[in-house]
Motif scaffolding. Structure first.
Motif, short mmCIF file in Angstrom:
data_model
loop_
_atom_site.label_atom_id
_atom_site.label_comp_id
_atom_site.label_asym_id
_atom_site.label_seq_id
_atom_site.Cartn_x
_atom_site.Cartn_y
_atom_site.Cartn_z
N LEU A 268 -64.16 55.35 13.39
CA LEU A 268 -64.04 56.78 13.02
C LEU A 268 -63.40 56.72 11.46
O LEU A 268 -63.82 57.64 10.81
N ASP A 269 -62.36 55.98 11.24
CA ASP A 269 -62.00 55.78 9.99
C ASP A 269 -63.13 55.30 8.86
O ASP A 269 -63.12 55.80 7.65
N TRP B 18 -61.78 53.57 -10.58
CA TRP B 18 -61.23 52.20 -10.25
C TRP B 18 -60.27 52.26 -9.21
O TRP B 18 -60.02 51.50 -8.25
N LEU B 19 -59.27 53.34 -9.10
CA LEU B 19 -58.24 53.44 -8.13
C LEU B 19 -59.04 53.98 -6.65
O LEU B 19 -58.83 53.20 -5.70
N LEU B 20 -59.88 54.91 -6.93
CA LEU B 20 -60.67 55.27 -5.54
C LEU B 20 -61.54 54.14 -5.00
O LEU B 20 -61.86 53.86 -3.98
N LEU B 21 -62.21 53.38 -5.93
CA LEU B 21 -62.89 52.28 -5.27
C LEU B 21 -62.07 51.14 -4.83
O LEU B 21 -62.78 50.67 -3.67
N ILE C 262 -63.93 57.72 5.82
CA ILE C 262 -63.93 57.59 4.36
C ILE C 262 -65.17 57.15 3.62
O ILE C 262 -64.97 57.17 2.46
N SER C 263 -66.10 56.85 4.49
CA SER C 263 -67.80 56.72 3.82
C SER C 263 -68.11 57.91 3.30
O SER C 263 -69.06 58.19 2.78
N THR C 264 -67.78 58.93 3.90
CA THR C 264 -68.12 60.27 3.71
C THR C 264 -67.38 61.30 2.81
O THR C 264 -68.18 61.94 1.91
N LEU D 209 -62.60 50.08 -1.10
CA LEU D 209 -63.08 48.82 -0.56
C LEU D 209 -62.00 48.12 0.36
O LEU D 209 -62.10 47.48 1.33
N ALA D 210 -60.78 48.47 0.05
CA ALA D 210 -59.82 47.93 1.03
C ALA D 210 -59.59 48.71 2.53
O ALA D 210 -59.58 47.95 3.46
N ALA D 211 -60.01 50.07 2.40
CA ALA D 211 -60.10 50.66 3.75
C ALA D 211 -61.64 50.01 4.54
O ALA D 211 -61.35 49.77 5.71
N LEU D 212 -62.62 49.75 3.67
CA LEU D 212 -63.65 49.11 4.30
C LEU D 212 -63.39 47.74 4.65
O LEU D 212 -63.60 47.46 5.97
N LEU D 213 -62.56 47.02 4.09
CA LEU D 213 -62.25 45.71 4.46
C LEU D 213 -61.46 45.55 5.75
O LEU D 213 -61.54 44.65 6.58
N GLY D 214 -60.17 46.31 5.66
CA GLY D 214 -59.36 46.45 6.90
C GLY D 214 -60.08 46.71 8.16
O GLY D 214 -59.98 46.21 9.25
#
Length: 79
Positions: free
Chosen positions: A67-68, A27-30, A72-74, A34-39
């Motif tokens: 790039l981020d 849950w922490l990594l999720l 982060i997606s990989t 998700l915060a990085a994807l949203l931002g």
């Protein structure tokens, strides 16, 4: 004097033993993912949609956000 190092224990190995720690880790990594994807998605959308943000500074910010997103997606889903 020799230059050597040794690892006596691996601290993250404890996560594999306890189910509650596995769920906490998930849950922490999720949440971070998700915060990085949203931002980064909001940055990309704002720069792409607003014509006033089509300057070199925002062009490089858009590239950095993309790039981020790629990094982060990989790396984060592998954890």
């Amino acid at each position: 004097m020799s230059n050597s190092s040794s690892i006596s224990e691996f601290l993250l190995l404890v996560l594999a033993d306890t189910r509650q720690l596995q769920l906490l880790h998930f849950w922490l990594l999720l949440g971070i993912y998700l915060a990085a994807l949203l931002g980064n998605g909001l940055i990309s959308t704002a720069v792409a949609c607003d014509h006033r943000l089509h300057t070199p500074m925002y062009f490089f910010l858009l590239n950095l956000a993309l790039l981020d997103l790629g990094c982060i997606s990989t790396t984060l889903p592998k954890a």
